[in-house]
Design an enzyme around this catalytic site. Sequence first.
Site, PDB file in Angstrom:
ATOM      1  N   ALA A   1     -17.214 -28.743  -6.987  1.00 57.09           N
ATOM      2  CA  ALA A   1     -18.536 -28.727  -6.356  1.00 57.09           C
ATOM      3  C   ALA A   1     -19.408 -27.648  -6.974  1.00 57.09           C
ATOM      4  CB  ALA A   1     -18.391 -28.484  -4.855  1.00 57.09           C
TER       5      ALA A   1
ATOM      6  N   GLY B   1     -13.321 -30.719  -5.783  1.00 57.58           N
ATOM      7  CA  GLY B   1     -13.924 -31.980  -5.387  1.00 57.58           C
ATOM      8  C   GLY B   1     -13.771 -33.057  -6.445  1.00 57.58           C
TER       9      GLY B   1
ATOM     10  N   GLU C   1     -10.477 -34.516  -5.695  1.00 54.39           N
ATOM     11  CA  GLU C   1     -10.603 -35.287  -4.452  1.00 54.39           C
ATOM     12  C   GLU C   1     -11.297 -36.626  -4.717  1.00 54.39           C
ATOM     13  OE1 GLU C   1     -10.807 -32.082  -0.888  1.00 54.39           O
ATOM     14  OE2 GLU C   1     -12.317 -31.817  -2.445  1.00 54.39           O
TER      15      GLU C   1
ATOM     16  N   GLU D   1      -9.559 -24.206  -4.447  1.00 57.01           N
ATOM     17  CA  GLU D   1     -10.436 -23.723  -3.380  1.00 57.01           C
ATOM     18  C   GLU D   1      -9.954 -22.441  -2.716  1.00 57.01           C
ATOM     19  OE1 GLU D   1     -11.444 -28.111  -3.693  1.00 57.01           O
ATOM     20  OE2 GLU D   1      -9.659 -26.865  -3.889  1.00 57.01           O
TER      21      GLU D   1
END
Length: 700
Positions: free
Chosen positions: A63, A104, A107, A127
């Site tokens: 992200a 992300g 993901e 993260e």
Amino acid sequence: MTSPITFTQEGRIGLILIDNPPVNAISGPFITGLAKALDRFEAADDLDAVVLYCAGRTFVAGADIASFEDPSGFSAKPFNTVLARLEAQSRPVIAALHGTVLGGGLELAMACHHRVARPDTRLGLPEVKLGIIPGSLGTQRLPRLVGAELALDLVTTGRKIGLQQALQAGLVDKVAEGEPRDIGLAAAEALLATDAPVRRASELDVSPAPADVLAKAEAEAAKKPGWPQLAAAVRCVRAAQELPFAEGEAVEATEFARLLPSPSSKALRHLFFAEREAAKIPGLPRDTKLRPIRKVGIIGAGTMGGGIAMNFANIGIPTVIVEVSDAALQCGLGLVRKNYEASAAKGRLTAQQVGARMNLLQGALDYGALADCDLVIEAVFENLALKQEICAKLGAITKPGAIIATNTSTLDVDALAQATGRPADVVGMHFFSPANVMRLLEVVRGTATAPDVLATVMKLATAIGKVPVVSGVCYGFIGNRMAEVYMREAEFLIMEGAEPTDVDAAVESLGFAMGPCRMLDMAGVDVGAKTVIEHGRAGGLPDDPSYRALVQKLFAMGRHGQKTGAGYYRYEGRAPSSDPQVKAIAEQLADRHGIVRRQSIGREEITERLLYPLINEGLKILEEGIAYRPGDIDLIWVAGYGFPDFLGGPMWMADNIGLDVIAQRLAHYAGQRGDAYGYWRPAALLGQLCGGMRLAHWKG
């Protein structure tokens, strides 16, 4: 604005291209574009599958971290909604991976039904290093794809894995060479030929982690209260193996929302941005032409010199090490080999890699071996006259254009630069011990250092895996100049009546790995004392016989720390134990220098007297222009001195304490203890910032 997502088709296969340079980060326009691409795919009845791939050097690398700082609040829900749509497709969704697939990005890939990847691909969920957990179902889909045990490891460590491990674990379905678009299309065609049903990660059963593995992870997380994300990660993985997907999703959402605004996450995100800012040097154009570094020379084969040499051998740069005697040279090379063999024993290197790296290291007893080096680093002990003599030799021997660097930790880089006769070629490269392990490199910019020299060293530092931070020239530069006041107060506290255990425990309770006494025992009391003596003679420290009297006394007694079995503590191996003799020494010194002893000194006072002068010194460093930014100081103390990362560094901590509070407490101790040498005098910058302004907003 052009969308970072485009939708096209080739035959009966849809193509979703992500092109959001430099690392295809997830952002608002990214999410909107992906949703619109799905709209087009869902409306296209003539398509049998869709391939998602990225332009540039990498797949989605995570992200946009800046979006977490949105004052209106960050929510993972929009992205998660798109991922749910992606996974729910009845036609196959294929992700073509390359480069780094992180956070992300991973993901996103896990929400697809099939993953094909190039051999250079690395994957991970980092993260935790930002004080949070994956917030887009990473903690729920990953255990279903690879099992809860590996998922627990990846989510709690944030480490990356290579493609072979990802393939073996089931995170990636196929490996292929070629352009992402091409391997994605080929994978889609092959998948359609089998007519196999789509495979959704959310519908898979979880291979559970053994109970003792989860219990151990919970126990380890409990030992790190400053990193609450670890306990949260364990809870989420446990939920993945014990609860239905939707309930696990709710657990992850709750934990993510709690962590994002936490002080520890804000501190870690501050350091993330600080590291990137540190690479930007005011007045240094980004397109500055770099000097080529094809061969490196090191003066000194001791622990520091050998460790420095390993950094360059590790990335394939031939390196010559010069020593004054063959015995010293062979001892140094032997220590390097021992370090490499220890890594091989742990499975981090192969025997062939050990051999290849050792073959890149050449020993020599003559400075003439440095004549063709592009960079030479002197790494002899801290003695100005000796270093000036060596620098003079290097100025005469090294070829034109070669960079001459000094590894000094405290000495005047400008004086050493002048000794070479070519000061524009000189820069400080202050490595931290052990130099092959510690991440920090303090890059000292001399008055005459040429811009291309500075730019070259900064780029080289990142190539060898260091975090480079620029400092101007002063006693101790940034890190050791601040450490000096920290050690000064530690000694005064002990002479006033505190035990070394009291002093160390005060900062260790905040999360420091070790306090000042244990730190100096490990680094070497002799090293600390010689530095004080050297700079006392040069007039760089106060002319006060009580100043750093304790470290000089311990040195004179042969108590050099761990290596001699006694320093501030007594040692059996590396385990410290209190030594009554240190108390007796402190009492004698207090009596000699008129220092009033007290029965006890509270932890709050110890903490304030250790950290507030350190913060004040950092403010002086900023106002003098020695450091460019508060974040640079924070990086140095976190990466080089063991300052807890979840506190963000001393400057970030100062904002959270309150600059007004620090100014008041400095004034309190000045009145209580006297301030003949300006120990407690507030930095002018502190006075300017008092009244509500934060250092984080200071621009110099």
